[in-house]
Motif scaffolding. Structure first.
Motif, PDB file in Angstrom:
ATOM      1  N   ALA A 166       0.784  -1.437  -0.106  1.00  0.00           N
ATOM      2  CA  ALA A 166       0.069  -0.302   0.006  1.00  0.00           C
ATOM      3  C   ALA A 166       0.962   1.323  -0.111  1.00  0.00           C
ATOM      4  CB  ALA A 166      -0.867   0.032   1.285  1.00  0.00           C
ATOM      5  N   VAL A 167       2.101   1.080   0.489  1.00  0.00           N
ATOM      6  CA  VAL A 167       2.855   2.176   0.655  1.00  0.00           C
ATOM      7  C   VAL A 167       3.259   2.700  -0.911  1.00  0.00           C
ATOM      8  CG1 VAL A 167       5.461   3.224   1.257  1.00  0.00           C
ATOM      9  CG2 VAL A 167       3.732   2.130   2.891  1.00  0.00           C
ATOM     10  N   GLU A 168       3.840   1.612  -1.531  1.00  0.00           N
ATOM     11  CA  GLU A 168       4.180   1.463  -3.148  1.00  0.00           C
ATOM     12  C   GLU A 168       2.852   2.249  -3.786  1.00  0.00           C
ATOM     13  OE1 GLU A 168       7.197   1.494  -4.097  1.00  0.00           O
ATOM     14  OE2 GLU A 168       8.058   0.544  -2.408  1.00  0.00           O
ATOM     15  N   HIS A 203      -7.276  -4.984  -0.257  1.00  0.00           N
ATOM     16  CA  HIS A 203      -7.133  -5.894   0.560  1.00  0.00           C
ATOM     17  C   HIS A 203      -6.434  -5.531   1.702  1.00  0.00           C
ATOM     18  CE1 HIS A 203      -8.051  -8.540  -2.628  1.00  0.00           C
ATOM     19  NE2 HIS A 203      -8.123  -9.470  -1.959  1.00  0.00           N
ATOM     20  N   ALA A 204      -6.117  -4.143   1.747  1.00  0.00           N
ATOM     21  CA  ALA A 204      -5.623  -3.239   3.057  1.00  0.00           C
ATOM     22  C   ALA A 204      -6.711  -2.861   3.911  1.00  0.00           C
ATOM     23  CB  ALA A 204      -4.443  -2.307   2.506  1.00  0.00           C
ATOM     24  N   GLY A 205      -7.785  -2.942   3.470  1.00  0.00           N
ATOM     25  CA  GLY A 205      -8.988  -2.369   4.002  1.00  0.00           C
ATOM     26  C   GLY A 205      -9.170  -0.816   4.030  1.00  0.00           C
ATOM     27  N   LYS A 206      -8.827  -0.425   2.755  1.00  0.00           N
ATOM     28  CA  LYS A 206      -9.087   0.989   2.616  1.00  0.00           C
ATOM     29  C   LYS A 206     -10.010   1.139   1.255  1.00  0.00           C
ATOM     30  CE  LYS A 206      -5.979   1.908   5.586  1.00  0.00           C
ATOM     31  NZ  LYS A 206      -6.699   2.518   6.814  1.00  0.00           N
ATOM     32  N   PRO A 207     -11.307   1.129   1.499  1.00  0.00           N
ATOM     33  CA  PRO A 207     -12.250   0.952   0.588  1.00  0.00           C
ATOM     34  C   PRO A 207     -12.134   2.291  -0.483  1.00  0.00           C
ATOM     35  CG  PRO A 207     -13.358   0.830   2.478  1.00  0.00           C
ATOM     36  CD  PRO A 207     -11.846   0.525   2.577  1.00  0.00           C
ATOM     37  N   GLY A 208     -11.978   3.323   0.383  1.00  0.00           N
ATOM     38  CA  GLY A 208     -12.065   4.656  -0.178  1.00  0.00           C
ATOM     39  C   GLY A 208     -11.064   4.779  -1.329  1.00  0.00           C
TER      40      GLY A 208
END
Lengths: 199, 426
Positions: B134-136, B170-175
């Motif tokens: 997610a950082v990338e 998959h990181a739980g960040k739907p927005g």
């Protein structure tokens, strides 16, 4: 005589060349200012120390602490999620340890080591995807299985901007303390850190 | 005097020679040997090449499935990467970078910089580190939105946006996921797994990215032979025409192309070429001045010049000018182990162990099979690199054929015509 002069020049040249190539090492205990300089836009030890200091300071002065009775309630830090555009997970693990250390040294808390939670496979899996909020099942498990009265969780986010020759990262560290028995947040604070790279 | 344009040939730069054994091992299918050679190269390399070699090694590690090690190398390189946009940089900056006497630190082009983060999303996904992926994804978003990329390039990388969407999901960040999928447009990667199932992401890194080689043009200007050398972008052979995917023996679809690196690089090269040629002329002038000075000095010192002596002086000055070009070749460093295109297919699969096969018609490998485990709600990655074991990596050198009609050849001809007058009056 001429030969001697040549030798001197050769020696001087060798000294200059070797001197130019030599690597130097410095110990921070001898030159404390080397710890102060920012080397990148990532979070370094100075950033973390200042962030912890500001958060703990606010926590210690909070109404929640003033109203806390005697005894040493059990507290654990669950996770500080990395929601930034920088690979700072290592720094956040250090931040978590740093906050744990401050809580232990305050003498007010019995701190449940974060690694004890991570060793439990089910709890580790629950904590892996943890965001701002902690679901009721996890909260209940923390109280029932680990005897935890309060837990701290949070995240670090950022706003990163880039132009041709500058990159600025504005971090915000957000940590919240939750009462396991009620599921209510009893203290929360945001700490801001800004780093900029130029050139 | 008629103007003559011909091509003398191409030369390998120091970097080209250094990377050749690792490339050979990679294209012969031995990614482990390629990674080992590159590890040794990195130890011996100076600061100028270290990060580029790190990126090359990361590709060799990724091809072996050593995703965590590849990710670490790319993070290190990304922190110190310098970027130079050939299509917008001042000509003097280009000349300084591409034609300086001593190779400086390698500078990535903006698309190469975006690819560091794109490839690292694949690495962290493969390593199962969704938070780092997610950082990338955030880094690539910043680059695509805020870097000075032209509008058409900003959205020409649906792969980066779609991968970012899948990672945020998959990181739980739907927005953030919805935003990234919206930027990507319809790619097929936005379709979530069915309830109780997991995601199987098939990435096919197909073919080989075009690379830069030194092209040398001989221009007959003002009665003298002048040498013009530029970094020419050449396509490379290989790759599969299509890549149908099979799961547990049943066909499940074909991975569509989500990033056409070769097409984009060649398109971009067309925009870069005028500046590259202008920079090459800047570099040609000092060589020409030096060889003309040699010519004059030789002629001035002769007491009784005759035709034979003049011819020898001309020959000597021309050889001198050619030798200067050989000694100071063009900087042709580029990230060479990248694929020519990247295809991706997202499948919703029931949890458990599955056999996945990808047909690669037209390649030496033909078909690749992998066993993969899928978890409910999770994401599993299968990364296929078609260039691995797909031959020697032979490239068509621009020196091997007639340049008439090629983009660089025509541009060089136009440039020569435009500058002929300068030499005529010299």
């Amino acid at each position: 005589m001429v030969k001697t002069n040549h030798s001197r020049w050769a020696l001087l040249l060798i000294t200059l060349v070797l001197g130019a190539c030599a690597t130097s090492y410095t110990r921070a205990s001898e030159e404390p200012q080397i710890d102060e300089a920012a080397m990148s836009t990532r979070l370094d030890r100075v950033d973390l120390e200042r962030a912890v200091e500001r958060w703990i300071e606010g926590f210690e002065r909070s109404q929640f602490i003033k109203g806390l009775g005697g005894g040493k309630p059990n507290i654990a830090i669950l996770r500080i999620a990395n929601e930034t555009s920088e690979h700072v997970s290592g720094a956040l693990a250090n931040l978590l340890n740093s906050v744990e250390t401050r809580l232990v040294n305050s003498g007010r808390w019995s701190v449940i080591d974060n690694t004890a939670l991570s060793r439990d496979a089910v709890m580790a899996e629950r904590l892996r995807g943890l965001g701002d909020s902690v679901d009721k099942a996890t909260t209940a498990a923390l109280g029932k299985e680990f005897g935890i009265h309060y837990f701290i969780n949070g995240r670090v986010g950022d706003t990163a901007e880039k132009t041709d020759d500058k990159r600025r990262v504005q971090y915000y560290l957000f940590l919240r303390v939750t009462d396991v028995a009620t599921g209510v947040a009893v203290y929360q604070k945001q700490v801001d850190i800004t780093k900029q790279m130029e050139g | 005097m008629a103007l003559v344009l011909c091509l003398a040939g191409c030369a390998s730069s120091g970097y080209g020679r250094r990377i050749a054994p690792a490339q050979l091992a990679f294209y012969q299918g031995d990614a482990a040997a390629s990674a080992a050679i590159l590890a040794s190269d990195i130890e011996q390399a100076g600061d100028a090449d270290r990060h580029l070699l790190g990126l090359e090694r990361a590709m060799a590690l990724q091809a072996q499935g050593r995703f965590a090690e590849a990710a670490e190398l790319m993070v290190q390189a990304d922190q110190r990467l310098e970027v130079l946009d050939y299509s917008h940089a001042p000509v003097t900056a280009l000349a300084d970078t591409l034609f300086s006497l001593r190779a400086g630190t390698w500078k990535a082009t903006p698309p190469e910089k975006v690819l560091v983060n794109t490839q690292n999303m694949i690495n962290f996904l493969g390593a199962g580190e969704i938070e780092e992926a997610a950082v990338e994804a955030r880094r690539v978003g910043i680059l695509l939105l805020q870097e000075d990329l032209p509008e058409e390039e900003r959205y020409a990388n649906p792969l980066a946006w779609a991968l970012a969407g899948l990672i945020f999901e998959h990181a739980g960040k739907p927005g953030e996921a919805a935003e990234a999928f919206r930027e990507a447009g319809p790619t097929g990667l936005e379709k979530p797994a069915a309830p109780g199932e997991g995601t199987l992401l098939v990435v096919v890194q197909n073919g080989r990215v075009p690379i830069r080689v030194q092209a040398v043009y001989q221009l007959w200007l003002g009665g003298k032979l002048r040498r013009l050398q530029i970094p020419e972008l050449v396509r490379r052979t290989g790759g599969a025409a299509k890549s149908p995917v099979w799961l547990d023996g049943k066909p499940v679809g074909e991975a569509p192309v989500l990033l056409d690196l070769q097409g984009q690089a060649l398109h971009r090269y067309g925009r870069e070429l005028p500046r590259l040629l202008a920079a090459a002329v800047l570099q040609m002038v000092p060589r020409a001045v030096l060889s003309d000075a040699l010519r004059r000095a030789a002629k001035d010192s002769g007491q009784d010049p005759h035709a034979g002596a003049n011819a020898l002086v001309e020959l000597g000055a021309t050889v001198f000018e050619q030798a200067l070009g050989e000694w100071f070749p063009v900087d042709t460093r580029c990230w060479s182990l990248l694929p020519g295109e990247i295809r991706a297919l997202r499948l919703s699969v029931r949890p458990g162990e599955h056999t996945l096969a990808v047909d690669l018609p037209g390649t030496h490998v033909g078909r690749i099979e992998r066993t993969v485990t899928v978890t409910a709600g999770g994401v599993s990655l299968v990364n296929i690199v078609t260039a691995l074991g797909d031959g020697s990596g032979h490239r068509s050198a621009p020196g091997s054929g007639n340049m008439t009609g090629t983009r660089a050849g025509l541009a060089a001809l136009e440039l020569a015509l435009a500058t002929r007058e300068i030499w005529r009056h010299d």
